[in-house]
Motif scaffolding. Structure first.
Motif, short mmCIF file in Angstrom:
data_model
loop_
_atom_site.label_atom_id
_atom_site.label_comp_id
_atom_site.label_asym_id
_atom_site.label_seq_id
_atom_site.Cartn_x
_atom_site.Cartn_y
_atom_site.Cartn_z
N TRP A 1 3.88 5.54 -10.02
CA TRP A 1 3.85 4.34 -10.86
C TRP A 1 5.18 4.12 -11.57
CZ3 TRP A 1 -1.47 6.03 -13.20
CH2 TRP A 1 -2.50 5.72 -12.28
N ARG A 2 5.79 5.20 -12.07
CA ARG A 2 7.10 5.04 -12.72
C ARG A 2 8.14 4.53 -11.73
NH1 ARG A 2 5.62 10.01 -15.47
NH2 ARG A 2 6.74 11.19 -13.87
N THR A 3 8.10 5.06 -10.51
CA THR A 3 9.03 4.61 -9.47
C THR A 3 8.81 3.13 -9.16
OG1 THR A 3 9.07 6.83 -8.50
CG2 THR A 3 9.84 5.01 -7.11
N GLN A 4 7.58 2.72 -9.05
CA GLN A 4 7.27 1.33 -8.76
C GLN A 4 7.78 0.40 -9.85
OE1 GLN A 4 3.05 1.58 -8.14
NE2 GLN A 4 3.25 2.43 -6.08
N GLN B 1 -1.85 8.68 -18.78
CA GLN B 1 -1.32 9.21 -20.04
C GLN B 1 0.18 9.51 -19.94
OE1 GLN B 1 -3.83 12.62 -20.63
NE2 GLN B 1 -5.42 11.48 -21.73
N GLN B 2 0.69 9.63 -18.72
CA GLN B 2 2.08 10.05 -18.53
C GLN B 2 3.05 8.88 -18.37
OE1 GLN B 2 2.57 13.24 -15.56
NE2 GLN B 2 0.34 13.52 -15.61
N VAL B 3 2.55 7.64 -18.43
CA VAL B 3 3.41 6.50 -18.18
C VAL B 3 3.37 5.52 -19.35
CG1 VAL B 3 3.14 6.70 -15.68
CG2 VAL B 3 1.57 5.23 -16.97
N SER B 4 4.34 4.65 -19.39
CA SER B 4 4.39 3.66 -20.46
C SER B 4 3.46 2.49 -20.16
CB SER B 4 5.82 3.13 -20.62
OG SER B 4 6.13 2.20 -19.59
N GLY B 5 3.36 1.57 -21.08
CA GLY B 5 2.49 0.43 -20.92
C GLY B 5 2.81 -0.43 -19.72
N LEU B 6 4.06 -0.42 -19.26
CA LEU B 6 4.44 -1.24 -18.11
C LEU B 6 3.75 -0.78 -16.83
CD1 LEU B 6 8.27 -1.76 -18.70
CD2 LEU B 6 6.42 -3.41 -19.03
N ALA B 7 3.38 0.50 -16.74
CA ALA B 7 2.68 1.01 -15.58
C ALA B 7 1.17 0.99 -15.76
CB ALA B 7 3.14 2.43 -15.25
N ARG B 8 0.71 0.68 -16.96
CA ARG B 8 -0.73 0.70 -17.22
C ARG B 8 -1.41 -0.61 -16.81
NH1 ARG B 8 -0.89 4.18 -22.92
NH2 ARG B 8 0.13 6.02 -22.03
N THR B 9 -0.72 -1.36 -16.00
CA THR B 9 -1.34 -2.53 -15.36
C THR B 9 -2.32 -2.10 -14.28
OG1 THR B 9 0.56 -2.57 -13.86
CG2 THR B 9 0.63 -4.06 -15.76
N VAL B 10 -2.24 -0.84 -13.85
CA VAL B 10 -3.08 -0.37 -12.75
C VAL B 10 -4.52 -0.26 -13.21
CG1 VAL B 10 -2.73 2.09 -13.21
CG2 VAL B 10 -3.24 1.32 -10.90
N ARG B 11 -5.44 -0.75 -12.37
CA ARG B 11 -6.87 -0.71 -12.68
C ARG B 11 -7.56 0.31 -11.78
NH1 ARG B 11 -8.50 -6.97 -12.37
NH2 ARG B 11 -7.09 -6.87 -10.60
N GLY B 12 -8.55 0.98 -12.37
CA GLY B 12 -9.27 1.95 -11.58
C GLY B 12 -9.81 3.08 -12.43
N MET C 1 11.39 -0.16 -9.65
CA MET C 1 11.80 -1.00 -8.53
C MET C 1 11.34 -2.45 -8.69
SD MET C 1 10.96 1.70 -5.43
CE MET C 1 11.43 0.59 -4.09
N GLY C 2 10.64 -2.73 -9.79
CA GLY C 2 10.14 -4.09 -10.01
C GLY C 2 8.82 -4.37 -9.34
N ILE C 3 8.10 -3.31 -8.94
CA ILE C 3 6.78 -3.43 -8.31
C ILE C 3 5.72 -3.23 -9.39
CG2 ILE C 3 5.21 -2.41 -6.62
CD1 ILE C 3 7.75 -1.47 -5.09
N ILE C 4 4.63 -4.00 -9.32
CA ILE C 4 3.57 -3.92 -10.33
C ILE C 4 2.46 -2.99 -9.85
CG2 ILE C 4 1.85 -5.21 -11.65
CD1 ILE C 4 3.61 -7.70 -11.24
N PRO C 5 2.20 -1.86 -10.53
CA PRO C 5 1.05 -1.04 -10.18
C PRO C 5 -0.23 -1.85 -10.40
CG PRO C 5 2.59 0.20 -11.55
CD PRO C 5 3.03 -1.24 -11.59
N TYR C 6 -1.10 -1.89 -9.40
CA TYR C 6 -2.21 -2.84 -9.40
C TYR C 6 -3.58 -2.17 -9.36
CZ TYR C 6 -4.84 -7.04 -7.90
OH TYR C 6 -5.73 -8.08 -7.80
N HIS D 1 0.86 -1.18 0.00
CA HIS D 1 0.00 0.00 0.00
C HIS D 1 0.90 1.23 0.00
CE1 HIS D 1 -3.83 1.99 1.86
NE2 HIS D 1 -3.23 2.77 1.00
N PHE D 2 1.05 1.85 -1.17
CA PHE D 2 1.81 3.10 -1.29
C PHE D 2 0.86 4.21 -1.72
CE2 PHE D 2 5.32 0.04 -2.30
CZ PHE D 2 6.17 0.36 -1.27
N ASN D 3 0.86 5.31 -0.99
CA ASN D 3 0.01 6.43 -1.32
C ASN D 3 0.73 7.55 -2.04
OD1 ASN D 3 -1.10 5.35 1.57
ND2 ASN D 3 -2.74 5.89 0.16
N HIS D 4 2.06 7.55 -1.96
CA HIS D 4 2.85 8.66 -2.51
C HIS D 4 4.25 8.14 -2.79
CE1 HIS D 4 4.71 12.68 -2.77
NE2 HIS D 4 3.48 13.16 -2.88
N TRP D 5 4.87 8.71 -3.83
CA TRP D 5 6.21 8.24 -4.20
C TRP D 5 7.23 8.48 -3.09
CZ3 TRP D 5 9.58 12.24 -3.96
CH2 TRP D 5 9.09 13.53 -4.20
#
Length: 452
Positions: free
Chosen positions: A324-327, A365-376, A330-335, A277-281
């Motif tokens: 999301w870019r930071t995650q 819109q500001q991230v690549s496809g690798l961060a677009r795993t996030v749902r919401g 670091m090898g973390i998946i935005p979920y 649970h990360f709320n902020h970079w």
């Protein structure tokens, strides 16, 4: 005095980190040294709120995560320290008056109970609809809302290293047993799972299971290796520890034992996911959290990150995009990006659904496809997880396009439906069906589930 230790991380010089866990609650609030710069009235306001909503913070958060030169705007300060406007003005004044006249503890507690009763302590039918029946009796400390996933609240994990001010499970931490989910019945959990072959996922939650010593975790998780529980393929652990105490994976006395347990589960063929649970970079900006992430991933554990949009903390698309870019780096998946639930101090933290969707859209819109795993943005509402997919004008009517990500009835999943546009709506229950419809497609079935 804090203890410190040097750790060596690949690619880094020796890192010095505090390893003594020192915690502060409402009773120790005045002992937090950075608060000495606050006025007496400002500290009193914190006490007022902390007598209603749970407060707990530790020295690592104070020393490493909060920028005390940016108060009160600092996001981690807002995340952990009580703010006056978290309570309705009349409720704040009622508690403040009792504290000013040094009322008896029993009166203060009674006022707190009355205020809390108005704060929707268990949203989305958690107590009424989610608790399964086992041998004719409710199964304590367990929720089974969705077919594939069982949530378990181990009694030893019903606290956190620090508390989030907006926590939707705040009722777990106020000492009221009637509002608290918890169980130490590992045997009953395992028997329940063995009898439900359609369950593929066990989610250990809380509180925070990672406050537990490893030997307690073993009692719950090692049984997952038994043939009778082979169908439980995915083990999830919901935790805020990577923010509030990353030392759990690096310098705690049983950190190595914990990682060995997780690695053993992975090597046995289980998918082990840390639901971070990360709320902020800013929460990922210390050397020790990066080392903790490295060690967890080296054990074969997948880390997925989720959080709600919260006013005063992260209601800014630039914050989400950077997080999301930071995650990903670091090898973390935005979920998941969640909508803040309708409970607790929602009046201070909620964001209109329209703005929530705009934040998600501008951030993605500001991230690549690798961060677009996030749902919401997703609302964990009574009927299920409902995603806002868009805001459009159709047939002359402005509407929200909604979709079930999860549902109490699996047949609802992926179903699209429409709600009237409402610029003031902040939660699913505020929405009405579009196009003159009297009810949503699932309303009758959901009402039947509730016994309405």
């Amino acid at each position: 005095m804090n203890h410190a230790i040097k750790i060596m991380a690949p690619g880094h010089e020796a890192l010095t980190q505090n390893t003594r866990f020192q915690v502060y609650t409402e009773r120790q609030l005045d002992k937090i040294r950075p608060l000495e710069r606050f006025t007496k009235e400002q500290r009193f306001e914190m006490h007022v709120v902390a007598n209603v909503l749970p407060f707990r913070v530790n020295q690592y958060v104070i020393d490493e995560l909060i920028d005390w030169n940016n108060i009160p705007a600092d996001p981690v300060f807002q995340l952990t320290f009580p703010q006056r406007n978290m309570l309705e003005p009349e409720d704040f004044e009622r508690m403040a008056e009792a504290l000013r006249r040094d009322a008896q503890r029993s009166e203060i507690q009674a006022i707190a109970v009355d205020i809390r009763s108005k704060l929707n302590p268990h949203p989305a039918g958690q107590q009424e609809m989610n608790v399964p029946v086992f041998h004719g009796e409710p199964l304590p400390g367990t929720q089974h809302k969705y077919r594939e996933t069982v949530l378990f609240f181990p009694s030893q994990g019903q606290v956190c290293h620090s508390y989030c001010t907006f926590c939707f499970r705040w009722a777990q931490f106020i000492g009221d047993k009637e509002l608290r989910f918890a169980s130490n019945e590992a045997g009953n959990l395992h028997k329940y799972l063995a009898g439900h072959k359609d369950v593929t996922d066990l989610l250990m939650t809380g509180g925070d299971p990672m406050v537990m010593k490893t030997h307690h975790l073993k009692a719950y998780l090692e049984a997952m290796l038994r043939p009778a529980l082979e169908h439980v393929q995915n083990i999830r652990i919901g935790t805020k520890s990577l923010t509030f105490w990353p030392q759990r994976y690096v310098t705690d006395e049983d950190a190595h034992e914990l990682l060995a347990l997780l690695e053993r589960l992975v090597k046995a063929g289980k998918h082990v996911a840390l639901m971070a649970h990360f709320n902020h970079w800013r929460e990922m900006d210390t050397p020790i959290v990066r080392e903790a992430v490295r060690r967890i991933r080296a054990a074969g554990v997948v880390i997925r990150a989720q959080a709600p949009i919260v006013r005063n903390i992260n209601d800014d698309p630039a914050v989400w995009a950077k997080m999301w870019r930071t995650q990903v780096g670091m090898g973390i998946i935005p979920y998941y990006m969640f909508v803040e639930r309708d409970t607790g101090a929602k009046r201070y933290f909620e964001v209109p659904l329209e703005r929530t969707y705009q934040i998600y859209r501008e951030a993605i819109q500001q991230v690549s496809g690798l961060a677009r795993t996030v749902r919401g943005p997703s609302m964990s509402a009574g009927p299920g997880k409902v995603e806002i997919q868009g805001i459009v004008e159709l047939n002359g009517e402005k509407i929200f396009i909604l979709r079930f990500i999860q549902g109490r009835n699996p047949d609802w999943v992926q179903r699209i439906f429409f709600a009237k546009y409402d610029p003031e709506a902040t939660w699913f229950d505020d929405l009405k069906p579009a196009f003159g419809e009297e009810k949503f497609f699932f309303t009758d079935e959901y009402n039947a589930m509730q016994g309405v």
